[in-house]
Every structure is written in C-alpha cells, then in structure tokens.
Design an enzyme around this catalytic site. Sequence first.
Site, PDB file in Angstrom:
ATOM      1  N   LEU A 107      28.657  44.470  34.239  1.00 40.64           N
ATOM      2  CA  LEU A 107      28.306  43.190  34.439  1.00 40.64           C
ATOM      3  C   LEU A 107      27.438  43.120  35.688  1.00 40.64           C
ATOM      4  O   LEU A 107      26.538  42.121  35.951  1.00 40.64           O
ATOM      5  CB  LEU A 107      29.382  42.192  34.258  1.00 40.64           C
ATOM      6  CG  LEU A 107      30.175  42.162  33.026  1.00 40.64           C
ATOM      7  CD1 LEU A 107      31.577  41.144  33.057  1.00 40.64           C
ATOM      8  CD2 LEU A 107      29.268  41.545  31.763  1.00 40.64           C
ATOM      9  N   HIS A 108      27.952  43.483  36.668  1.00 42.96           N
ATOM     10  CA  HIS A 108      27.325  43.279  38.085  1.00 42.96           C
ATOM     11  C   HIS A 108      27.903  44.204  39.019  1.00 42.96           C
ATOM     12  O   HIS A 108      28.894  44.771  38.881  1.00 42.96           O
ATOM     13  CB  HIS A 108      27.795  42.012  38.595  1.00 42.96           C
ATOM     14  CG  HIS A 108      27.649  41.572  40.131  1.00 42.96           C
ATOM     15  ND1 HIS A 108      26.212  41.596  40.543  1.00 42.96           N
ATOM     16  CD2 HIS A 108      28.391  41.547  40.976  1.00 42.96           C
ATOM     17  CE1 HIS A 108      26.218  41.131  41.626  1.00 42.96           C
ATOM     18  NE2 HIS A 108      27.436  41.241  42.087  1.00 42.96           N
ATOM     19  N   GLY A 110      31.710  46.947  45.175  1.00 45.87           N
ATOM     20  CA  GLY A 110      32.328  47.494  44.065  1.00 45.87           C
ATOM     21  C   GLY A 110      31.659  46.885  42.844  1.00 45.87           C
ATOM     22  O   GLY A 110      30.751  45.827  42.958  1.00 45.87           O
ATOM     23  N   LYS A 127      37.162  44.146  37.976  1.00 46.13           N
ATOM     24  CA  LYS A 127      36.581  43.752  39.157  1.00 46.13           C
ATOM     25  C   LYS A 127      37.148  44.979  40.094  1.00 46.13           C
ATOM     26  O   LYS A 127      38.434  44.975  40.197  1.00 46.13           O
ATOM     27  CB  LYS A 127      36.878  42.347  39.772  1.00 46.13           C
ATOM     28  CG  LYS A 127      36.124  42.106  40.985  1.00 46.13           C
ATOM     29  CD  LYS A 127      36.299  40.600  41.409  1.00 46.13           C
ATOM     30  CE  LYS A 127      35.610  40.235  42.662  1.00 46.13           C
ATOM     31  NZ  LYS A 127      35.832  38.885  43.089  1.00 46.13           N
ATOM     32  N   ASP A 174      33.718  29.145  47.580  1.00 49.98           N
ATOM     33  CA  ASP A 174      32.504  29.940  47.001  1.00 49.98           C
ATOM     34  C   ASP A 174      31.899  29.150  46.099  1.00 49.98           C
ATOM     35  O   ASP A 174      31.691  29.878  44.952  1.00 49.98           O
ATOM     36  CB  ASP A 174      32.892  31.348  46.938  1.00 49.98           C
ATOM     37  CG  ASP A 174      31.603  31.973  46.758  1.00 49.98           C
ATOM     38  OD1 ASP A 174      30.520  31.716  47.398  1.00 49.98           O
ATOM     39  OD2 ASP A 174      31.611  33.234  46.597  1.00 49.98           O
TER      40      ASP A 174
END
Length: 882
Positions: free
Chosen positions: A232-233, A238, A255, A365
């Site tokens: 995904l990213h 990481g 994650k 955030d």
Amino acid sequence: MISKYEIYCLADPLFYDTLDSKRAEHPDFSVAARPTPEGWAHLATGTWLHYAPAGATLPTQGWKIHISSSVREAERVIAAAWDYCVPRGLAFKFLRGRRVMTMQNSKYAFRGSSGKLVTIYPVDEAQLELTLKELAEVLDGVEGPYILSDLRYGDGPMYVRYGGFAERHCLDESGEQVLAIENADGELVPDVRGPGFSLPSWVPLPAFLEPHLAARNAVTMEGVPYQVDSVLHFSNGGGVYLAHDTRTGEKVVLKEARPHAGLDVEGRDAVTRLRHEAEIMERLAGLDCVPRLHSHFTVGEHHFLAQEYIDGTSLSQLIAQKHPLTRADRTPEMSTDYAEWAVTMLGKVRAAVSALHERGVVFGDLHPFNILVDGDRVVLIDFEVSSPVEERRRPTLANPGFVPPSGLAGVEADEYALACLHLGIFAPMTTMLLQLHRPKAAQLGRLVKETFPVPPELIDGAVTILLGDTTGVHSTVHSAVHAAEPEPSRLSEGWPALRDALATAILASATPGRDDRLFPGDIVQFEPGGGVSLANGAAGVLYTLAATGAGRFPEHEEWLVRRAAEPGIGIGFYNGLHGVAYALEELGRREDALGVAERCLREPWEGLDLSLYRGLSGVALALMRLHDATGEPEFRERAARVVAAVADRLGGPDDVPEISGGRYPHAGLMYGSSGPALMFLHAYERTGDPGLLDLAATALRQDLRRCVGREDGQLQVQQGWRTNPYLDEGSAGIGLVLDRYLAHRDDAQHEDDDFAGSLAAIRSVLTLPYYVQSGLFAGRAGMIACLSSGSRPDPGAAEAQIARLAWQELPYQGGLAFPGAQLLRLSMDFATGSAGVLFALGTALHDQPVRLPFLEPPGRSQAQAPLRTAAGSHVPTSHGRR
C-alpha cells in the site's frame, strides 16, 4: 512528493537553502575539525565530507563499503573509520553532521540511500574483504539502520554494494540522465540504487560474501499467520501492506517498522513509534473511528502491527475526485453540492477527533491522507505521534500544511489542524502557505467564501483559530465570529505597480555575496549549474526583469557572467549554458553570450536526450537563435547536425508508451516530444523544407499518444497516478506547439483534423479556476502565458487567471512574491517562482511583446541557406508523414 524538499527547509524559514550557511547552528561532526592528513585531498559538499590520497587513482567502479550507525554512536563510528582508512590510504567520506544524518534517515528520506553514514572505497576485492573483516571487529556492537540497497556483512553495521566510484552519467529508459556504471561490453548503463540489494548481471558475487547473502535470504515471513498480498505504501521507516490472516481469511493491514530508521525530530525511530502506536490504539479500542488492532509481532529485526483493513477511500482522494474547480464543465450546482458534502465531512471528522479527545488522546497528525471514508464511517489512521492529552505534546511528524505554530500543543494542535482542514478541503495544499505567512488565512477564508456557498461562520471560526485566537477551541468553528480583515490583494494594482512589486521582492532576495546562487529558488539550483540556469538560476531572473521592463542590473549580470565561467555546468538550454547564452544575448551582452556559446561548442553533445529543457532540441533552438542574431555560420552548421541527430533518434508515432513519467519517457514541452516538434518547426521556418513539418507531426503524435480525454472534455497527459495539464510535462505545453504547427498547415488537411480537435480539448485546461501552484512550469502562471500566446490569445481568460493568483500571493520585503514547488518556501526563479509569475504577467500585460523562448509568433527569419549536416546532406525528412 515533499520528502526531497525537507532537508532544504531546515536552513531558512522563507527560502529553500542548504545547511552550508547555518553551520554555526548545525555544526559538523567533531571529526570534521581534524586537519586534512598530509598528502591527502579533501572536498566538502552540502551533505558529505570526502577524503582521498592526493594523486591516487581509484577504479571508476567496484565494491564499496557503507557503515551505518545510530545518531548516538555516529561520532565513534566516523572516528573509527578515519583511524582505519587514513593509515591504509583508503578513500572515504562521511555525512557532515547530526542534522544531515537525521534528515538522511528520516521517515520520508530516499529509501535507496538512507542509512549510510560512512562510505569507503576499496581498490579491489582483496582490500574489500580485509577491510570488512577488520572494521567489523572494531565496530562490533554498533547498531544502525539497515541499508536497504546493500548486502549486510554479518550482523553489525557494515554493508557492501557494487557501484560507481567516479561520477559518470547515461540516459535511463525514461530518458533521464542518471549515474552510470560500465557493463561487460564497455557501455554505460544506469547505476541502480534501489531499496533492495541487486548485483549487475556481469558482476560475480565474491565467494566470501556468499554466506552473508544466504543469511539475508533466510529471513522470511514463514511462521507468521499473515500473508502479504500487496504493497500500500513505503516510507523509509518501513512499509504498509495489504495482507490476510491465513487462519481466518480476514483482510488486514500490516504496518512495518525498521529499527534506527525513519527518525523524527526528536530522534525516535520507527520501531519506537510503532510500539507507541500500539499502546495508543489499545487505549482507543472500541471507537468506530479507529481501526481495530489485531496483533504486534517481529520478523527478524522488523516490527509489525496487524490492524483492521478499512475498505475506504482517503479524504485526499475524495477531494481530488469531487472538487468542482478542476472540471472544465463545472456548474454552480456542482459547487453547491461540493460545499454540502464538504461541510458534512468536516462535521464527521470533528466528531472523530472529539471522540479521541474524550478518551484522553491527541491525534497529532490530522490531514486528508490520514482520514479514510468508508460509506458513512470516517476512520482516522496513523497514530505514531498521538499522545495523552495531559502531556500537551507537539507533533514530531506532521504534514507541513497542518503543522501548528510553536505555541500550540496537545488538543490545541489538533484544533489548529482541523481549522486547516476547513480551508484545505476547499483550497487543497494552500494551507502550507500559513507556514510562510499566517495572516494569509484571512485571505484564503475570504476566497473560499467567495467561491463556495459555505456557511460563513464555519470558515470565519477556522480563520480565527489559524490567526492565533484559540479561546474556546472546542466550539469556535461552529460559532458566529468575525474573522480578521484579509490583506488586500495586490493583483488589481495595474501592470506597472504589479511589476514593480514583484521586482521589489525579487531584488530584495538577492545575495550577490554567495557563490552558489544569486536569487533563491527551487532546490534544483543547488545542482551543478542550477544557480546560473535559465529555469532556476540568475539567468532566468535577470532575463525576466529586463523583458518585462523592470530594468537591467549590471552588478547582478556580472555575477552571472563570472559564475557561468566555472567548470562543471552542462550545456542544456533551461538547465545549463545554452540558456545562459540566450539570456545574455537578450540582455544585450553579445560578447559574453558568444563566449558562453563558444564554450558550449567545445562540449560533447551527442549523449544528451532529445528534450527542450536539457537536451538536443534546446541546444539546436539556441544555436539557431544565435545564428539569427550573429550570422555566424558555425552556429547554423552545428544546429543542422543536432537537428539531424534528433530526426534519427525520434522514431515513429507509436514508439512511445501511453503513460508519461516514472519509468517511462516523459511527454510535454520541456521533457517530451513537443520540444523536438518545436525544434523541427523552427528549422522549417528557416528552410521551408516540408519534411521538417512531417517530423514535427510525428513528434506531436508521440505526445498526443500519451494524452487522455477526461469526462469533462479536457485533454491532459496521462501519468498513471494522475493526469497533468501544465506547461512543462502536461498538455498546455503540447498545445502551444500544436498551435504553431497548425499555423503552417492551415489548409485543414484531413490527417491534421485530429490535431485541431486535440488543441480545442487542450485549451479547456487553461481556464480552470483552481491550480495548486502558481509557477510558470507547473502552475497557474503557465496557463496565463499560454492564454496570452499563439494564434488565438484570450485576454479575458488571462485576466481572470491573473486575479486568481490571489490564492498564492504573499508579501515579501514590501513587494509581492509567490511560493515555489510544493509551496513550502518562497521562490524567485523562472520555472517555479516569482520571476516566472512576473514573466507570465508580462505576456498578458506588458506593452512590448513578451513570449516564452522560441514561442514568439512563427515566421521566416532572415534569409538563410538550408540547414545541412556536417557531411553536406539535407536534414533527413523520411520520418513521419504528411
């Protein structure tokens, strides 16, 4: 998008700059104070300190050693490397200081090079093996981030990679000039520095490294009850992966956090933040606006969180999809519908943030990328920097457009970010301008209220918070308040006053005492030649000031002439010396222009790409212009050779992919085939050879192949992840060259009917109400220049776009300035900043014609002999078709 700009924001709050001028505040490592060893050479750059025995000859490529370290142990590691390398005559380099090291290892640093603190250059494999063995013992126990591009030696901080020692370049498959190494056939090929260890096919792995490669490959996800399905990213800290639970089949998000990598401003690494995120998510368990936490586990040294998969869309994507001001077919009803959706969405986001506060957690955030919308459900993601309310912490990692001022922390920081979202959902990205000038909030609020039917009290409340009144932050956005009176726009002052305001700001920013740049601009100006170039350096700014009637500045022109004489500057038009020569000629400094041009004639040109910006098309056009001005036959003869070379390399209409950029060649005026098309048209205008029109048509078809029609009728360049309307890599620049081509083929030949239709579809991109940036190459100023140029200028549409520059205008030193790329800092350069805006305004408002280089109205120049190749043959005309 922003990561490579981050380090250039550290030195100055208003302009992109290097840390060289801030060494007192951000000193080098103490080892740098050691005197250069006798008989050694030393070179300092903005990032690295290089040391090598004077006169020693290194291989051009080979195995290099990299050493990583935590910030805490960096001084010890560098000292150990120095003490080892100097007595043995080993060339080496190390990062300059802690601030640079932190940025190189930050969350959004480039993953392919992050982690490197020291680099050592062994001369052969025997020295490689001995150095690894001996230094590994010296540095036993040192911990540092894993260098993803390399092979790890043992379990310490030593890594190896095969690559270039000398700086050599070649063109990659997308046409970009990149660092190169030599393959087995002696050809230069890209020196790939990706986030994974790979060995060139012709290079064998030394036998002593084979166990280390086996150890690397032994680390797998085996035994973990999750299987990764897709990425995904990625960030330097990481990855984020879509996976499924092999026990239940349920989709999850994994994650990942790498130790000692992804540092924030407090020096916390990704693992520390991941552990903290797990604690926060456990505290928020049960809230519908927070993903459910499944588990926390490790693989090797990497940590993972498994959490609920939200089958939704980010608020950022929804804004891009729904925003009416980017549509050519917009209606008042669209704006009403969007405003209603936005107000509803803001209410849901506020409810989610309030739910966190009720649990005693500050999100920290908040921005549109961290908000997922799944039907009626709004979910907040990424709790790395969240904190307990009572700690009143400031965010350590945050989107630049949502960072609160230094006085705000805790709940107030969330409220500030929420207020930014109230403006940003209507004017995406412009909240970044508040970092440069907080009073801009009042003007943005006024523009939002004028553009959308939104409840005024909603916007006024947000503006009140942004301007510093945080009294009653939980309720202010919903109360009827009067925001501060916005500063008046200077865009209505009229041409002379507007020009003078921009010139005032540009000249106030000048730093003639510096060697690297005269006017602050984009970060590209810190590359070789960038400080003098037409696009980002002094040449473009001084050319603009003179062309628009703002004046000549001999002291600054002398700076340009001196710096252009320095070695290491390329010969491209927008990024190098041909553009400097063009500017000097336009400034009336012919002898200086000829001196620079003659230097260009001595430089190799065959290896350049075909582009206008940095390649052969720009070179040929500059040479034609010099011949027009001087009559010197050498310029015409070299231009003919370059035109012939471009014709030979052009290919056919279908010899380009349908996507522009990334790993594919770029489309557009500056980097794509429209640059060669413009060059062929100028050659035709000087010779009358119809074959050159065929070549121009072929080049234009290559660029149109990479365009896509949108549902609202716009034709934009397809870049895969987005479509691009802009002057440099988008359809607007293609349209300028299409218009010039059709001026020569105005008999409506059947085969050119598609060109006329394409041009009509492109013109609709020029009149959109909203563009994120203001710059000439990739913003609203480029649209103003296009509307004021070509065979059908549109003064009314240009005037409307000039008024809309109010979205990005900012005051500076009593004048008017504009932000550069990414909106993080002001820029004064031609391509991205205030000079480009001034030039665009000149195309619409100046009483003397101002046009982009080579895009003045077409017509035969002074009578000339046909362009010929060096061998005496005519320029090839076999490519393309009529």
